[in-house]
Design a protein around this motif. Sequence first.
Motif, PDB file in Angstrom:
ATOM      1  N   VAL A  80      -6.430  -4.262   4.891  1.00 44.23           N
ATOM      2  CA  VAL A  80      -7.421  -3.440   5.590  1.00 44.23           C
ATOM      3  C   VAL A  80      -8.818  -3.965   5.303  1.00 44.23           C
ATOM      4  CG1 VAL A  80      -8.398  -1.116   5.829  1.00 44.23           C
ATOM      5  CG2 VAL A  80      -5.932  -1.409   5.458  1.00 44.23           C
ATOM      6  N   THR A  81      -9.637  -4.092   6.346  1.00 50.10           N
ATOM      7  CA  THR A  81     -11.028  -4.495   6.185  1.00 50.10           C
ATOM      8  C   THR A  81     -11.893  -3.593   7.065  1.00 50.10           C
ATOM      9  OG1 THR A  81     -12.545  -6.381   6.231  1.00 50.10           O
ATOM     10  CG2 THR A  81     -10.947  -6.242   8.022  1.00 50.10           C
ATOM     11  N   GLY A  82     -13.204  -3.794   7.040  1.00 44.73           N
ATOM     12  CA  GLY A  82     -14.089  -3.027   7.902  1.00 44.73           C
ATOM     13  C   GLY A  82     -14.747  -1.837   7.224  1.00 44.73           C
ATOM     14  N   CYS A  83     -15.477  -1.041   8.016  1.00 45.97           N
ATOM     15  CA  CYS A  83     -16.319   0.030   7.475  1.00 45.97           C
ATOM     16  C   CYS A  83     -15.533   1.100   6.732  1.00 45.97           C
ATOM     17  CB  CYS A  83     -17.133   0.661   8.599  1.00 45.97           C
ATOM     18  SG  CYS A  83     -18.363  -0.467   9.302  1.00 45.97           S
ATOM     19  N   LEU A  84     -14.375   1.490   7.252  1.00 47.01           N
ATOM     20  CA  LEU A  84     -13.590   2.508   6.563  1.00 47.01           C
ATOM     21  C   LEU A  84     -13.121   2.010   5.203  1.00 47.01           C
ATOM     22  CD1 LEU A  84     -12.512   5.373   6.862  1.00 47.01           C
ATOM     23  CD2 LEU A  84     -10.383   4.401   7.767  1.00 47.01           C
ATOM     24  N   GLY A  85     -12.895   0.696   5.107  1.00 49.29           N
ATOM     25  CA  GLY A  85     -12.471   0.133   3.830  1.00 49.29           C
ATOM     26  C   GLY A  85     -13.519   0.243   2.741  1.00 49.29           C
ATOM     27  N   ALA A  86     -14.792   0.362   3.148  1.00 45.89           N
ATOM     28  CA  ALA A  86     -15.872   0.460   2.169  1.00 45.89           C
ATOM     29  C   ALA A  86     -16.007   1.861   1.584  1.00 45.89           C
ATOM     30  CB  ALA A  86     -17.193   0.046   2.818  1.00 45.89           C
ATOM     31  N   LYS A  87     -15.392   2.851   2.227  1.00 44.17           N
ATOM     32  CA  LYS A  87     -15.536   4.237   1.768  1.00 44.17           C
ATOM     33  C   LYS A  87     -14.864   4.433   0.414  1.00 44.17           C
ATOM     34  CE  LYS A  87     -15.189   8.992   3.441  1.00 44.17           C
ATOM     35  NZ  LYS A  87     -14.799   9.864   4.567  1.00 44.17           N
ATOM     36  N   ASP A  88     -15.644   4.907  -0.552  1.00 43.37           N
ATOM     37  CA  ASP A  88     -15.152   5.137  -1.923  1.00 43.37           C
ATOM     38  C   ASP A  88     -14.558   3.874  -2.532  1.00 43.37           C
ATOM     39  OD1 ASP A  88     -15.878   7.809  -1.638  1.00 43.37           O
ATOM     40  OD2 ASP A  88     -13.890   8.394  -0.921  1.00 43.37           O
ATOM     41  N   GLY A  89     -15.136   2.716  -2.164  1.00 41.59           N
ATOM     42  CA  GLY A  89     -14.672   1.458  -2.738  1.00 41.59           C
ATOM     43  C   GLY A  89     -13.220   1.130  -2.413  1.00 41.59           C
ATOM     44  N   GLY A  90     -12.726   1.635  -1.267  1.00 42.22           N
ATOM     45  CA  GLY A  90     -11.347   1.385  -0.865  1.00 42.22           C
ATOM     46  C   GLY A  90     -10.387   2.504  -1.233  1.00 42.22           C
ATOM     47  N   ALA A  91     -10.852   3.430  -2.092  1.00 44.51           N
ATOM     48  CA  ALA A  91      -9.968   4.503  -2.563  1.00 44.51           C
ATOM     49  C   ALA A  91      -9.587   5.459  -1.441  1.00 44.51           C
ATOM     50  CB  ALA A  91     -10.646   5.268  -3.698  1.00 44.51           C
ATOM     51  N   PHE A  92     -10.493   5.646  -0.470  1.00 46.15           N
ATOM     52  CA  PHE A  92     -10.211   6.574   0.631  1.00 46.15           C
ATOM     53  C   PHE A  92      -8.989   6.095   1.418  1.00 46.15           C
ATOM     54  CE2 PHE A  92     -10.686   7.986   5.040  1.00 46.15           C
ATOM     55  CZ  PHE A  92     -10.843   9.362   4.864  1.00 46.15           C
ATOM     56  N   VAL A  93      -8.950   4.831   1.767  1.00 40.84           N
ATOM     57  CA  VAL A  93      -7.818   4.295   2.522  1.00 40.84           C
ATOM     58  C   VAL A  93      -6.546   4.341   1.681  1.00 40.84           C
ATOM     59  CG1 VAL A  93      -6.841   2.194   3.541  1.00 40.84           C
ATOM     60  CG2 VAL A  93      -9.206   2.834   4.044  1.00 40.84           C
ATOM     61  N   LYS A  94      -6.641   3.948   0.418  1.00 40.92           N
ATOM     62  CA  LYS A  94      -5.448   3.886  -0.432  1.00 40.92           C
ATOM     63  C   LYS A  94      -4.883   5.271  -0.735  1.00 40.92           C
ATOM     64  CE  LYS A  94      -5.591  -0.641  -2.477  1.00 40.92           C
ATOM     65  NZ  LYS A  94      -5.217  -1.426  -3.661  1.00 40.92           N
ATOM     66  N   ALA A  95      -5.739   6.300  -0.670  1.00 38.92           N
ATOM     67  CA  ALA A  95      -5.236   7.653  -0.893  1.00 38.92           C
ATOM     68  C   ALA A  95      -4.267   8.050   0.213  1.00 38.92           C
ATOM     69  CB  ALA A  95      -6.398   8.638  -0.952  1.00 38.92           C
ATOM     70  N   THR A  96      -4.532   7.589   1.435  1.00 35.34           N
ATOM     71  CA  THR A  96      -3.657   7.893   2.570  1.00 35.34           C
ATOM     72  C   THR A  96      -2.530   6.878   2.711  1.00 35.34           C
ATOM     73  OG1 THR A  96      -5.548   8.853   3.731  1.00 35.34           O
ATOM     74  CG2 THR A  96      -3.613   8.353   5.059  1.00 35.34           C
ATOM     75  N   HIS A  97      -2.865   5.612   2.470  1.00 34.80           N
ATOM     76  CA  HIS A  97      -1.883   4.529   2.637  1.00 34.80           C
ATOM     77  C   HIS A  97      -1.842   3.662   1.372  1.00 34.80           C
ATOM     78  CE1 HIS A  97      -1.339   5.551   6.824  1.00 34.80           C
ATOM     79  NE2 HIS A  97      -2.632   5.399   7.077  1.00 34.80           N
ATOM     80  N   PRO A  98      -1.191   4.147   0.326  1.00 27.08           N
ATOM     81  CA  PRO A  98      -1.189   3.411  -0.952  1.00 27.08           C
ATOM     82  C   PRO A  98      -0.454   2.078  -0.919  1.00 27.08           C
ATOM     83  CG  PRO A  98       0.323   5.275  -1.030  1.00 27.08           C
ATOM     84  CD  PRO A  98      -0.450   5.415   0.245  1.00 27.08           C
ATOM     85  N   LYS A  99       0.315   1.820   0.129  1.00 29.17           N
ATOM     86  CA  LYS A  99       1.119   0.600   0.171  1.00 29.17           C
ATOM     87  C   LYS A  99       0.390  -0.604   0.778  1.00 29.17           C
ATOM     88  CE  LYS A  99       5.644   2.871   0.229  1.00 29.17           C
ATOM     89  NZ  LYS A  99       6.946   3.021   0.935  1.00 29.17           N
ATOM     90  N   VAL A 100      -0.866  -0.420   1.210  1.00 23.25           N
ATOM     91  CA  VAL A 100      -1.582  -1.571   1.776  1.00 23.25           C
ATOM     92  C   VAL A 100      -1.774  -2.638   0.697  1.00 23.25           C
ATOM     93  CG1 VAL A 100      -2.756  -0.213   3.556  1.00 23.25           C
ATOM     94  CG2 VAL A 100      -3.844  -0.530   1.321  1.00 23.25           C
ATOM     95  N   LEU A 101      -1.787  -3.896   1.101  1.00 23.34           N
ATOM     96  CA  LEU A 101      -1.908  -5.007   0.148  1.00 23.34           C
ATOM     97  C   LEU A 101      -3.299  -5.104  -0.451  1.00 23.34           C
ATOM     98  CD1 LEU A 101      -0.019  -7.763   2.196  1.00 23.34           C
ATOM     99  CD2 LEU A 101       0.867  -6.415   0.278  1.00 23.34           C
ATOM    100  N   ALA A 102      -4.325  -4.856   0.376  1.00 26.02           N
ATOM    101  CA  ALA A 102      -5.708  -4.986  -0.095  1.00 26.02           C
ATOM    102  C   ALA A 102      -6.619  -4.220   0.845  1.00 26.02           C
ATOM    103  CB  ALA A 102      -6.125  -6.458  -0.154  1.00 26.02           C
ATOM    104  N   VAL A 103      -7.785  -3.827   0.321  1.00 23.78           N
ATOM    105  CA  VAL A 103      -8.787  -3.130   1.127  1.00 23.78           C
ATOM    106  C   VAL A 103     -10.139  -3.765   0.857  1.00 23.78           C
ATOM    107  CG1 VAL A 103      -9.854  -0.925   1.710  1.00 23.78           C
ATOM    108  CG2 VAL A 103      -7.486  -0.976   0.897  1.00 23.78           C
TER     109      VAL A 103
END
Length: 409
Positions: A80-103
Amino acid sequence: MTRHRTPSHRVGFVSLGCPKALVDSEHILTQLRAEGYAIAPRYEDADLVVVNTCGFIEAAVEESLAAIGEALSENGKVIVTGCLGAKDGGAFVKATHPKVLAVTGPHAAPEVMAAVHAELPKPHDPFVDLVPPQGVKLTPKHYAYLKISEGCNHRCTFCVIPSLRGDLVSRPLGEVMSEAENLLKAGVRELLVVSQDTSAYGVDVKYRTGFWRGRPVKTRMAELVRALSDLARERAAWVRLHYVYPYPHVDEVIALTTTNGDSFGVLPYLDVPFQHASPRILKLMKRPAAPEKVLDRIAAWRTARPEMTIRSTFIVGFPGETEAELSGLLCLFAGRWRRCQCSARFGARCDQGKAPGSLHGRAGEDQRAPPEGEDRQHDDGFGRRYRRNAGDSAQRRGCPGNRRHGADR
């Protein structure tokens, strides 16, 4: 002759958001193609999927999270990349999708490529790849320099570097770590970290989060040293730190150094350019003018790591320096250094726009050196020999046995 090329890894790509995000996607896709990766039009044909997200409004956030979820469901390997990836240093995306390889955040092509390389190493094609992954090096095979930043924010009056190289620009952490890994894979056994100000790494980018092997890592000296230490231990190699300024946060780095001379990792060795011991001369140099505090910091370092080795440089004959200030330099460090053997004299250059060319009280020949042939020696704990005469050109460039590829700043 028939060419047999290794089949390319295939990367799927989902691009969301504004035109600026679209340009970021184009940059990443261009780099992917330049490195030989194929672009897959369908999830099932891809080895992994990159999703460039948007996080500007709630609807965009929901769309991005849904796109990530779809890619995970259909493919399973997602960066995952882009503006949403920057939210909370990537923690926001990983909270919903913990299986992503990188943010990663936006405009982060180097970090995205580092994450792709970690999952899908770029195959070497001898017909196309004329340069080895570690690049062309001028050093012997067993060691290499690793530059982590360019330029400097200091304006020391004796130094022309900022006018030549500009202000501090830190390299992306993922890019630095990828280069370090390629060097170690190529057989390098010792990495020499260099810059104009190693301790300031990341200041210019406000210590933003970078990514290494899919993990978020701050662009900061201590975090970089920790990552290099882990990599060096993994590859049975050493790391040596140069151009370190004694800022308080360097204390964190000391704890990351090896405790045994035979251990792999970051060596208990620091190159710290002190330059002088007189507060007045340091002020004229526009350097931090608290030598006693510096010595207290060194004492604390050696309490934590008794085997700590410190290499330094000093300038004598600076415009306006008195004999008392020179003697003070010798006395202040007397007994604190096991070995000192060097020879130098100050010689300001009249470069256009450079401060030393207009320094008041610029040193004359009588200030810079004793009469021809006279040696200035000191052997009361400060060192075996202290020279202040011009000496031969090799001596002026540094201590014997420490031949360098470039002059210290």
